[in-house]
Design a protein around this motif. Sequence first.
Motif, PDB file in Angstrom:
ATOM      1  N   VAL A 153       0.846  -1.188   0.000  1.00  0.00           N
ATOM      2  CA  VAL A 153       0.000   0.000   0.000  1.00  0.00           C
ATOM      3  C   VAL A 153       0.887   1.246   0.000  1.00  0.00           C
ATOM      4  O   VAL A 153       1.839   1.334   0.758  1.00  0.00           O
ATOM      5  CB  VAL A 153      -0.904  -0.008   1.254  1.00  0.00           C
ATOM      6  N   VAL A 154       0.584   2.171  -0.901  1.00  0.00           N
ATOM      7  CA  VAL A 154       1.298   3.457  -0.905  1.00  0.00           C
ATOM      8  C   VAL A 154       0.442   4.456  -0.127  1.00  0.00           C
ATOM      9  O   VAL A 154      -0.776   4.519  -0.321  1.00  0.00           O
ATOM     10  CB  VAL A 154       1.514   3.952  -2.349  1.00  0.00           C
ATOM     11  N   GLU A 155       1.088   5.214   0.734  1.00  0.00           N
ATOM     12  CA  GLU A 155       0.344   6.166   1.571  1.00  0.00           C
ATOM     13  C   GLU A 155       0.963   7.541   1.472  1.00  0.00           C
ATOM     14  O   GLU A 155       2.178   7.658   1.338  1.00  0.00           O
ATOM     15  CB  GLU A 155       0.433   5.754   3.051  1.00  0.00           C
ATOM     16  N   TRP A 156       0.167   8.540   1.546  1.00  0.00           N
ATOM     17  CA  TRP A 156       0.680   9.895   1.721  1.00  0.00           C
ATOM     18  C   TRP A 156      -0.376  10.744   2.414  1.00  0.00           C
ATOM     19  O   TRP A 156      -1.549  10.377   2.442  1.00  0.00           O
ATOM     20  CB  TRP A 156       1.113  10.511   0.395  1.00  0.00           C
ATOM     21  N   HIS A 165      -4.535   6.116   1.006  1.00  0.00           N
ATOM     22  CA  HIS A 165      -3.894   4.796   0.928  1.00  0.00           C
ATOM     23  C   HIS A 165      -4.298   4.187  -0.395  1.00  0.00           C
ATOM     24  O   HIS A 165      -5.495   4.120  -0.686  1.00  0.00           O
ATOM     25  CB  HIS A 165      -4.405   3.858   2.028  1.00  0.00           C
ATOM     26  N   ILE A 166      -3.343   3.716  -1.150  1.00  0.00           N
ATOM     27  CA  ILE A 166      -3.685   3.044  -2.409  1.00  0.00           C
ATOM     28  C   ILE A 166      -2.944   1.715  -2.477  1.00  0.00           C
ATOM     29  O   ILE A 166      -1.719   1.670  -2.326  1.00  0.00           O
ATOM     30  CB  ILE A 166      -3.355   3.936  -3.615  1.00  0.00           C
ATOM     31  N   ASP A 167      -3.731   0.670  -2.673  1.00  0.00           N
ATOM     32  CA  ASP A 167      -3.146  -0.663  -2.726  1.00  0.00           C
ATOM     33  C   ASP A 167      -2.682  -0.938  -4.160  1.00  0.00           C
ATOM     34  O   ASP A 167      -3.495  -1.042  -5.074  1.00  0.00           O
ATOM     35  CB  ASP A 167      -4.195  -1.690  -2.299  1.00  0.00           C
ATOM     36  N   CYS A 168      -1.380  -1.060  -4.326  1.00  0.00           N
ATOM     37  CA  CYS A 168      -0.844  -1.216  -5.685  1.00  0.00           C
ATOM     38  C   CYS A 168      -1.161  -2.587  -6.282  1.00  0.00           C
ATOM     39  O   CYS A 168      -1.019  -2.775  -7.496  1.00  0.00           O
ATOM     40  CB  CYS A 168       0.658  -0.945  -5.693  1.00  0.00           C
ATOM     41  N   THR A 209      -4.518   8.273  -8.441  1.00  0.00           N
ATOM     42  CA  THR A 209      -3.913   6.951  -8.663  1.00  0.00           C
ATOM     43  C   THR A 209      -2.515   7.089  -9.242  1.00  0.00           C
ATOM     44  O   THR A 209      -1.593   6.361  -8.844  1.00  0.00           O
ATOM     45  CB  THR A 209      -4.800   6.110  -9.614  1.00  0.00           C
ATOM     46  N   THR A 211      -0.487   9.224  -8.525  1.00  0.00           N
ATOM     47  CA  THR A 211       0.424   9.586  -7.440  1.00  0.00           C
ATOM     48  C   THR A 211       0.983   8.339  -6.752  1.00  0.00           C
ATOM     49  O   THR A 211       2.161   8.298  -6.402  1.00  0.00           O
ATOM     50  CB  THR A 211      -0.289  10.521  -6.441  1.00  0.00           C
ATOM     51  N   ALA A 212       0.149   7.314  -6.598  1.00  0.00           N
ATOM     52  CA  ALA A 212       0.652   6.079  -5.980  1.00  0.00           C
ATOM     53  C   ALA A 212       1.810   5.536  -6.814  1.00  0.00           C
ATOM     54  O   ALA A 212       2.883   5.198  -6.298  1.00  0.00           O
ATOM     55  CB  ALA A 212      -0.474   5.057  -5.878  1.00  0.00           C
ATOM     56  N   GLN A 216       6.111   5.579  -6.075  1.00  0.00           N
ATOM     57  CA  GLN A 216       7.046   4.449  -6.220  1.00  0.00           C
ATOM     58  C   GLN A 216       8.207   4.830  -7.138  1.00  0.00           C
ATOM     59  O   GLN A 216       9.356   4.417  -6.916  1.00  0.00           O
ATOM     60  CB  GLN A 216       6.312   3.236  -6.786  1.00  0.00           C
TER      61      GLN A 216
END
Length: 447
Positions: A153-156, A165-168, A209, A211-212, A216
């Motif tokens: 999960v990418v978070e900011w 929170h976005i689950d890649c 999205t 941004t996630a 990375q």
Amino acid sequence: MTSPIVRFAPSPTGRIHIGNARVALFNYLFVTMHHGRFILRFDDTDFARSTEEFAGSIEIDLAWLGVVPDAIFRQSERIALYEAAAAKLREEGRLYPCYETQDELEKRRKMQQARGLPPVYDRAALRLSDAERAKLEAEGRRPHWRFKLAPGVVEWNDLIRGPVHIDCAALSDPVLIREDGSFLYTLPSVADDIDMKITHVIRGEDHVTNTAVQLQLFAALAPQAPPPAFAHHNLLIGASGEGLSKRTGSLSIASLREEGYEALAVAALATLTGSSDNVQAVRTLAQLGRHFDLAHVSRNPARFDPGDLATLTHRTLALFEFEDVRERLAALDVVGHKAEPLWRAARGNLSTFEDILKWWRVVEGEIAPVREDTEFLAQAAALLPQEPWDETTWSAWVGDVKTATGRKGKALFHPLRLALTGEESGPELAALLPLIGRMTAIARLAG
Ligand code: GLU
């Protein structure tokens, strides 16, 4: 806050509209308030659709809005930087060649959907052997290149949306480079943000999205440096909920300008809609900047009515002091000692800036007086005092006319206004009369 650096990154594939102006102004007002730098960065790696002409028109439209970049870059001139970033990703095994055609990918997506699976790229290309790759290349296939997302999960902490929170796992590995070797927007944007030391990325929520994925990429390309802060704002939508596309011609900045709307009215509507601040007229961009706060931006869509631009333009013009418009007046040949008092008298009566010409003709040129009651007007003309005149002349004169004729109210004022200005309504006659002057006034009243 150390001096922020932001960028506005339009693709020069069309004219910008009020929704693009919103992004530009959010960035511009943010850095102006924090004494930072604003970079205009043309996202023109799509060579087929980008043109110099559109880039030029975007600069003109921004300048009209008062947005002045500290620097301008074109991504098409920075390809070497993106090649270097791609090479680094390849070395680290994060960029891999894929050979599927659009049709093949589409078929696979349909099969996944039929089985109730999310349409995420299955990374089949990662399992190709060297021999299989060589065979595909020998058949004439050229690879496109995908970025291998790390799991998790990418978070900011979004400056507008709060924690995101976005689950890649739910995302396909994004294509960064096309078959023809050209770059899609994703990688150049990050490579430039790193190179230009962008501190804040302020853009529409259609990019959440991205941004996630881009976070990375920041981690892969510049693991030592903290990524920029992100703020994703709501998008402007029309009264009936429709989104704005770049092709919404009538809302392009150029057509709003041509229709006579004031730049500051467009800026105020573009900026304050969809926030907790009231949309209101402002005299300067700095004043708009003082109202503007990322924390006030709502998470709901920013519904706006282009019809408000007429009222806002009228109110904006009424706020301008003479020095704000001196040059624009001079461009219309509204100059000399009457220009300033006329502006002060008429600014509250304008639908568009050019309407000032109507009132300029009233004080300085020819008009067609409307004489409804010639006898009354002749009597009034005879009562005009000698010059010099000032702003008290009107009430003294009208007082005398009232006494001599017994008229009052509308019957007294209206015929005088019609004869002196040719108009049913308009600025205070107390202000206009001394500018019209005695000789002209007599000619208009008495023919
Ligand atoms: N060209 C992209 C757009 O206009 C830029 C997005 C970004 O700000 O990163 O949507």
